[in-house]
Design a protein around this motif. Sequence first.
Motif, PDB file in Angstrom:
ATOM      1  N   VAL A   7       0.826  -1.207   0.000  1.00 21.11           N
ATOM      2  CA  VAL A   7       0.000   0.000   0.000  1.00 21.11           C
ATOM      3  C   VAL A   7       0.859   1.255   0.000  1.00 21.11           C
ATOM      4  O   VAL A   7       0.368   2.347  -0.272  1.00 21.11           O
ATOM      5  CB  VAL A   7      -0.956   0.014   1.212  1.00 21.11           C
ATOM      6  N   GLY A   8       2.157   1.123   0.292  1.00 15.32           N
ATOM      7  CA  GLY A   8       3.046   2.274   0.382  1.00 15.32           C
ATOM      8  C   GLY A   8       3.893   2.509  -0.846  1.00 15.32           C
ATOM      9  O   GLY A   8       4.706   3.430  -0.857  1.00 15.32           O
ATOM     10  N   ASN A   9       3.741   1.704  -1.902  1.00 22.10           N
ATOM     11  CA  ASN A   9       4.511   1.959  -3.120  1.00 22.10           C
ATOM     12  C   ASN A   9       3.585   2.012  -4.325  1.00 22.10           C
ATOM     13  O   ASN A   9       2.369   1.820  -4.213  1.00 22.10           O
ATOM     14  CB  ASN A   9       5.636   0.920  -3.298  1.00 22.10           C
ATOM     15  N   LYS A  10       4.149   2.261  -5.478  1.00 27.28           N
ATOM     16  CA  LYS A  10       3.363   2.355  -6.704  1.00 27.28           C
ATOM     17  C   LYS A  10       3.554   1.141  -7.597  1.00 27.28           C
ATOM     18  O   LYS A  10       3.205   1.175  -8.782  1.00 27.28           O
ATOM     19  CB  LYS A  10       3.729   3.631  -7.474  1.00 27.28           C
ATOM     20  N   GLN A  11       4.089   0.049  -7.046  1.00 26.57           N
ATOM     21  CA  GLN A  11       4.232  -1.156  -7.856  1.00 26.57           C
ATOM     22  C   GLN A  11       2.850  -1.741  -8.144  1.00 26.57           C
ATOM     23  O   GLN A  11       1.940  -1.690  -7.307  1.00 26.57           O
ATOM     24  CB  GLN A  11       5.115  -2.183  -7.137  1.00 26.57           C
ATOM     25  N   CYS A  12       2.703  -2.299  -9.320  1.00 28.17           N
ATOM     26  CA  CYS A  12       1.438  -2.840  -9.800  1.00 28.17           C
ATOM     27  C   CYS A  12       0.825  -3.803  -8.782  1.00 28.17           C
ATOM     28  O   CYS A  12       1.440  -4.798  -8.411  1.00 28.17           O
ATOM     29  CB  CYS A  12       1.683  -3.574 -11.113  1.00 28.17           C
ATOM     30  N   ALA A  13      -0.407  -3.507  -8.357  1.00 26.10           N
ATOM     31  CA  ALA A  13      -1.085  -4.356  -7.373  1.00 26.10           C
ATOM     32  C   ALA A  13      -1.254  -5.781  -7.893  1.00 26.10           C
ATOM     33  O   ALA A  13      -1.216  -6.746  -7.129  1.00 26.10           O
ATOM     34  CB  ALA A  13      -2.440  -3.751  -7.011  1.00 26.10           C
ATOM     35  N   GLY A  14      -1.451  -5.917  -9.197  1.00 21.05           N
ATOM     36  CA  GLY A  14      -1.658  -7.235  -9.793  1.00 21.05           C
ATOM     37  C   GLY A  14      -0.406  -7.826 -10.415  1.00 21.05           C
ATOM     38  O   GLY A  14      -0.499  -8.644 -11.333  1.00 21.05           O
ATOM     39  N   LYS A  15       0.756  -7.448  -9.915  1.00 22.99           N
ATOM     40  CA  LYS A  15       2.024  -7.929 -10.483  1.00 22.99           C
ATOM     41  C   LYS A  15       2.060  -9.452 -10.601  1.00 22.99           C
ATOM     42  O   LYS A  15       2.340 -10.005 -11.667  1.00 22.99           O
ATOM     43  CB  LYS A  15       3.177  -7.436  -9.615  1.00 22.99           C
ATOM     44  N   ASP A  16       1.796 -10.154  -9.511  1.00 23.69           N
ATOM     45  CA  ASP A  16       1.862 -11.612  -9.540  1.00 23.69           C
ATOM     46  C   ASP A  16       0.745 -12.213 -10.388  1.00 23.69           C
ATOM     47  O   ASP A  16       0.916 -13.271 -11.004  1.00 23.69           O
ATOM     48  CB  ASP A  16       1.804 -12.168  -8.117  1.00 23.69           C
ATOM     49  N   PHE A  17      -0.402 -11.534 -10.438  1.00 25.17           N
ATOM     50  CA  PHE A  17      -1.518 -11.986 -11.260  1.00 25.17           C
ATOM     51  C   PHE A  17      -1.142 -11.964 -12.740  1.00 25.17           C
ATOM     52  O   PHE A  17      -1.437 -12.907 -13.490  1.00 25.17           O
ATOM     53  CB  PHE A  17      -2.725 -11.078 -10.994  1.00 25.17           C
ATOM     54  N   VAL A  18      -0.469 -10.897 -13.167  1.00 24.38           N
ATOM     55  CA  VAL A  18      -0.069 -10.770 -14.574  1.00 24.38           C
ATOM     56  C   VAL A  18       0.972 -11.827 -14.935  1.00 24.38           C
ATOM     57  O   VAL A  18       0.895 -12.457 -15.999  1.00 24.38           O
ATOM     58  CB  VAL A  18       0.471  -9.355 -14.853  1.00 24.38           C
ATOM     59  N   VAL A  19       1.958 -12.042 -14.046  1.00 22.41           N
ATOM     60  CA  VAL A  19       2.963 -13.068 -14.301  1.00 22.41           C
ATOM     61  C   VAL A  19       2.299 -14.441 -14.388  1.00 22.41           C
ATOM     62  O   VAL A  19       2.611 -15.247 -15.277  1.00 22.41           O
ATOM     63  CB  VAL A  19       4.054 -13.047 -13.203  1.00 22.41           C
ATOM     64  N   LEU A  20       1.365 -14.705 -13.490  1.00 21.12           N
ATOM     65  CA  LEU A  20       0.667 -15.989 -13.504  1.00 21.12           C
ATOM     66  C   LEU A  20      -0.118 -16.182 -14.798  1.00 21.12           C
ATOM     67  O   LEU A  20      -0.032 -17.245 -15.439  1.00 21.12           O
ATOM     68  CB  LEU A  20      -0.268 -16.078 -12.293  1.00 21.12           C
ATOM     69  N   ALA A  21      -0.877 -15.175 -15.203  1.00 20.02           N
ATOM     70  CA  ALA A  21      -1.654 -15.285 -16.438  1.00 20.02           C
ATOM     71  C   ALA A  21      -0.741 -15.491 -17.649  1.00 20.02           C
ATOM     72  O   ALA A  21      -1.057 -16.277 -18.552  1.00 20.02           O
ATOM     73  CB  ALA A  21      -2.520 -14.039 -16.625  1.00 20.02           C
ATOM     74  N   SER A  22       0.397 -14.825 -17.662  1.00 20.07           N
ATOM     75  CA  SER A  22       1.344 -14.964 -18.774  1.00 20.07           C
ATOM     76  C   SER A  22       1.929 -16.376 -18.814  1.00 20.07           C
ATOM     77  O   SER A  22       2.076 -16.971 -19.887  1.00 20.07           O
ATOM     78  CB  SER A  22       2.469 -13.938 -18.641  1.00 20.07           C
ATOM     79  N   ARG A  23       2.259 -16.902 -17.642  1.00 20.52           N
ATOM     80  CA  ARG A  23       2.746 -18.286 -17.586  1.00 20.52           C
ATOM     81  C   ARG A  23       1.684 -19.256 -18.074  1.00 20.52           C
ATOM     82  O   ARG A  23       1.974 -20.207 -18.815  1.00 20.52           O
ATOM     83  CB  ARG A  23       3.151 -18.629 -16.150  1.00 20.52           C
ATOM     84  N   LEU A  24       0.436 -19.012 -17.672  1.00 19.63           N
ATOM     85  CA  LEU A  24      -0.640 -19.906 -18.076  1.00 19.63           C
ATOM     86  C   LEU A  24      -0.829 -19.905 -19.583  1.00 19.63           C
ATOM     87  O   LEU A  24      -1.120 -20.955 -20.179  1.00 19.63           O
ATOM     88  CB  LEU A  24      -1.945 -19.511 -17.376  1.00 19.63           C
ATOM     89  N   LEU A  25      -0.662 -18.756 -20.220  1.00 17.70           N
ATOM     90  CA  LEU A  25      -0.787 -18.714 -21.677  1.00 17.70           C
ATOM     91  C   LEU A  25       0.238 -19.628 -22.332  1.00 17.70           C
ATOM     92  O   LEU A  25      -0.093 -20.416 -23.231  1.00 17.70           O
ATOM     93  CB  LEU A  25      -0.611 -17.283 -22.187  1.00 17.70           C
ATOM     94  N   VAL A  26       1.502 -19.525 -21.893  1.00 15.55           N
ATOM     95  CA  VAL A  26       2.557 -20.349 -22.485  1.00 15.55           C
ATOM     96  C   VAL A  26       2.313 -21.827 -22.186  1.00 15.55           C
ATOM     97  O   VAL A  26       2.452 -22.688 -23.067  1.00 15.55           O
ATOM     98  CB  VAL A  26       3.945 -19.903 -21.963  1.00 15.55           C
ATOM     99  N   VAL A  27       1.919 -22.152 -20.962  1.00 19.19           N
ATOM    100  CA  VAL A  27       1.688 -23.550 -20.584  1.00 19.19           C
ATOM    101  C   VAL A  27       0.517 -24.135 -21.364  1.00 19.19           C
ATOM    102  O   VAL A  27       0.624 -25.218 -21.955  1.00 19.19           O
ATOM    103  CB  VAL A  27       1.448 -23.653 -19.063  1.00 19.19           C
ATOM    104  N   GLU A  28      -0.604 -23.434 -21.379  1.00 14.74           N
ATOM    105  CA  GLU A  28      -1.773 -23.945 -22.101  1.00 14.74           C
ATOM    106  C   GLU A  28      -1.475 -24.084 -23.594  1.00 14.74           C
ATOM    107  O   GLU A  28      -1.901 -25.050 -24.239  1.00 14.74           O
ATOM    108  CB  GLU A  28      -2.967 -23.009 -21.890  1.00 14.74           C
ATOM    109  N   PHE A  29      -0.724 -23.127 -24.136  1.00 14.24           N
ATOM    110  CA  PHE A  29      -0.429 -23.148 -25.575  1.00 14.24           C
ATOM    111  C   PHE A  29       0.391 -24.384 -25.936  1.00 14.24           C
ATOM    112  O   PHE A  29       0.065 -25.088 -26.896  1.00 14.24           O
ATOM    113  CB  PHE A  29       0.319 -21.875 -25.967  1.00 14.24           C
TER     114      PHE A  29
END
Length: 528
Positions: free
Chosen positions: A476-498
């Motif tokens: 809550v004290g920085n400006k790093q993307c709140a969904g950082k891990d969510f985006v990495v996970l979704a990106s991994r899932l794309l490669v795995v499913e593909f």
Amino acid sequence: MASSSSLGFPSLQLQFQSPRKSSSFNSSSTSTRRFLVRPISASVSEITPSSVSAQPPEPTNLPVKKIPGDYGLPFVGPIKDRLDYFYNQGRNEFFKSRVQKYQSTVFRVNMPPGPFISKNPQVVVLLDGKSFPVLFDVSKVEKKDLFTGTYMPSLELTGGYRILSYLDPSEPKHDKLKRVIFYLLKSSRDSVLPEFHSSYTELFETLESKLADKGKANFVEANDQAAFNFLARSLYRANPADTPLGLDGPKLVSKWVLFNLGPLLMLGLPKFIEDPLLHTFRLPPFLIKKDYQRLYDFFYQSSGHVLDEAERLGVSRDEACHNLLFATCFNSFGGMKILFPNMLKWIGRAGVKLHTQLAEEIRSVVRSNGGKITMGGMEQMPLMKSVVYEALRIEPPVPLQYGKAKTDLVIESHDSAFKVKEGEMLFGFQPFATKDSKIFKRAEEFVADRFVGEDGEKLLKHVLWSNGPETESPTVGNKQCAGKDFVVLASRLLVVEFFLRYDSFEIEVGSSPLGAAITVTSLKRASF
């Protein structure tokens, strides 16, 4: 979901009516080495903004130099720089030519859009991996109203609210709104894997059908629908097709994003039409009012428990809903719209050898996990993880970051130091910082196994796509993307499913205002 990562209209306050009366508007091994990125999580830290700042640079004897470059004559200089940026040179050459001219990765220039949209286009540019991270240090830079840079879109596009992305961590509402996003992510974590599988199986079937019928398939169009469906189903347990929104979500979001980002985009129109239309005057927000209302109604009706949590935290349901819409449509959907085609572009260009290595690694791990994709299983796929990080490094989906100096600063590049005055706007073009040849070998190349192994993991601190190092986490004290891990996970899932479904693929690559225009010309179904 880069809700915290950087990129006037006449007052026509639009009222978006709530549907409820109470609311106003190259290795294939399966090593178990773990990278330094956690699975999707939403732990909320009580850390204060000043305590999460990056470490100040260690004292050095670098020579202090005057920042080279100038802003030219008032009005004339900003327009000249804008025309160079969009048309005469193009974005990459705009920065590259000035690095060569000034023999410096730090210099002064005007950033678009300039007159008549931004009041002050003057920035100090940071283009190397050493100076760039000052933009994440909220003890040194202010992030208030800087998400889109030297201008801010009309609040009429977001229900009259300053959205989380535009708030500095020092503002009390930043803490509350970021907690709402953390809650959304945490409450949906069990649905991410199954809903991604469902939504992207539909995408694969669409591509296969189009290939069989026409010999080629538009990946971007299919990805837009799949990404929106995935986000709605996983985060809100809502299937858009079963609501009044229907299949119109991606089209409505794309139009709305154009009204927000038009001053920074190129649509391919003739210069004498496009520059006045997009870069000189704002598009009037009333033109998008009805489309935005449809999106708002969908999110309001689908996010009841999240709005309940927002009220508990002291945020009105109306304000929370506008923030959920922005985080989902602008940050998450917008990110997937850019990142997924770009990832496919780089993997496609890498060729059959990499495709085979990915297929072997992914299928081996999935078989050893009982035929299921699991979080733990994906941690055992070092090549797959590296490919995702490399795509995020070489072409970060949010390339522009801004910050305003809170005090007089000394900023260091690799070979010089520069004095910056309080109040000056700092700007970083991230693709140059993450392709810094003094940090990365073969920096301009897509190296699939760059982040494999212990030495590879050490480089993750220089992967900055989330408005912070990959080795750090959003709070809550920085400006790093709140969904950082969510985006990495979704990106991994794309490669795995593909690569569970296909051995290899072939594509054609074109350009588009956001990301790459990918046409799939061949899909080879899994043979082993």
